[in-house]
Write an enzyme that holds these catalytic residues in place. Sequence first.
Site, PDB file in Angstrom:
ATOM      1  N   GLU A  49      -2.783 -18.274   5.279  1.00  0.00           N
ATOM      2  CA  GLU A  49      -3.252 -18.634   6.642  1.00  0.00           C
ATOM      3  C   GLU A  49      -4.762 -18.460   6.799  1.00  0.00           C
ATOM      4  OE1 GLU A  49      -1.190 -20.138   8.342  1.00  0.00           O
ATOM      5  OE2 GLU A  49       0.809 -19.339   7.969  1.00  0.00           O
ATOM      6  N   ARG A  84       5.272  15.504  -5.816  1.00  0.00           N
ATOM      7  CA  ARG A  84       4.552  15.628  -7.088  1.00  0.00           C
ATOM      8  C   ARG A  84       3.650  16.864  -7.056  1.00  0.00           C
ATOM      9  NH1 ARG A  84       4.924  13.911 -12.309  1.00  0.00           N
ATOM     10  NH2 ARG A  84       2.856  13.698 -13.262  1.00  0.00           N
TER      11      ARG A  84
END
Length: 398
Positions: free
Chosen positions: A376, A281
Site C-alpha cells: 500500500e 532465558r
Amino acid sequence: MGRLCETDGLTDDQREILKAVRTFVEEKILPVATELEHADEYPQEIVDGLKELGIFGLMIPEEYDGLGESLLTYALCVEEIARGWMSVSGVINTHFIVAYMIMQHGTEEQKKKYLPAMAAGEVRGAFSMSEPGLGSDVAAIKTKAVRDGDDYVIDGQKMWLTNGGSSNLIALLVRTDEGADSVYRNMSTFLVEKETGFGEVAPGLTIPGKIDKMGYKGVDTTEAVFEGHRVSADQLLGGEPGKGFYQMMDGVEVGRVNVAARACGIGLRAFELAIAYAQQRETFGKPIAEHQAIMFRLAEMATKVEAAHAMMVRAARQKDTGERNDVEAGMAKMLAAEYCNEVVQDSFRIHGGYGYSKEYEIERLYREAAFMLIGEGTSDIQKMIIGRSLLKDYKLKG
Ligand SMILES: Cc1cc2nc3c(=O)[nH]c(=O)nc-3n(C[C@H](O)[C@H](O)[C@H](O)COP(=O)(O)OP(=O)(O)OC[C@H]3O[C@@H](n4cnc5c(N)ncnc54)[C@H](O)[C@@H]3O)c2cc1C
C-alpha cells in the site's frame, strides 16, 4: 492479556466482535500459523472460519447483508488477526478494499450484484494497480482498455495481485484514454469476473501461478496477463470511464489503515514473544529481562507498539467521519510499518541464536514485517503524500 493496544470508547458490539476474533486467533490461527506458513499452504479452514464469523462482510452495510461495521472495527479485527498470522489478514484485505470501492463508487446494480455475495465470502475480491514496470508511480500504467461497441477490450500485464488466484473478482485499474485532458482522468476501474485458480481463468485472462515470496506465505500473490479480454461497459465501476484513479486512491486510503493495523498486530506479537522469552532465558545468573539493557529494550518496544496503535486508531476514526484521511493514514502506515520492523528486530535480538531458528515464531514475523514497508505504498511514498498535503495546509500567506 497485557495492557497494550487497548482502545478507548468502543461500543459493546465492537468489544464483542473483537473478543470473538481474538478467541478465534488464539484457538484456530496461532496454533497452526507457523507450520502452514513454512509449508506455504493456503489456510482454507481458517478462511472458512472467518466466513462464519462474518469477517468478509464486516464493513458491508446491513442492507447488503453485511454487518455494517466501521473502518475502526475492521482495523482492530485486522490487528488481532495479524497478531496471529499476517497472511490471513492479507486474505481479507484486498476483498475488503474492493467491497469498499463498490460501496463508495459502484452503481446501485453493482452494489446489489456483488455486495451480498461478497459479505457471504462467495465473491472474493483482488485489487490490481501495480504492473511489472511500476508500483509507486500509478499514473504510468500501461494496461489499456479500448472501447468496442458495448464492450471494452483489455490488453496488458499486471503484477503483484494479492489473492490473484483465490479471488473471482478483480478491481482492475487500466488506461481508457477517452480524451480527458489529464492522465489522472484517463484511467478507469473495471470489475473483472473470473474463475478462481490458475491458468486461463476467463477468455483472454491468464493467472500464471503463485509468485514465490520471502514471507506473506499461504496467501497467493500473482501476475495477471490480459490478451484481448472482453468486458462489458456495465462493469466499469460507477458506470463511467475516467474515474478510476480517484476510486483506487480512495480504496488505498482504507488499505493503508489496514496495513498499519497489520503492522500493529505483528509488532504486538513480537513484543509478547520477547517479554516471555526474556523472563525464561538466563545469562550471568539471572533472567535476561533483569539486565537493564534488555528491560530498556522491552520498554522501548512497548512504547512503539502503543504509539503505532494510537496513530492507526486515529486514522481509522478520521475516515469513519466521512472525511479524507490521506495524511493520517499515511502517517499511521509509515510509523506503524517502521516501528513494526524495529520492534521485530529487537525481539529477534532478545531471542539470541534461537531467533534465527525456524522453530521460533519470531523468524516468521521477521519476514512478515518487511512487507509492511512496501505494501500500500512504501514509506517514501507516504512521506510524499504527507509532505505535499502539509505544504498545502501550511502555505505561507501573502
Ligand atoms: C507481496 C506483495 C503483495 C502486493 N499486493 C499488491 C496488490 O494486491 N495489488 C497491487 O496493485 N499491488 C500490490 N503490490 C505492489 C506494491 O503496492 C508495490 O510493490 C509498492 O507500491 C512499491 O512499488 P514498486 O515495487 O514498483 O517499487 P518502485 O515504485 O519501483 O520503488 C522502488 C523504490 O524507489 C522508491 N521511490 C519510488 N518513487 C519515489 C519517489 N518519488 N521519491 C522517493 N522514493 C521513491 C520506493 O520507495 C522504493 O524504495 C504488492 C507487492 C508485494 C511485494
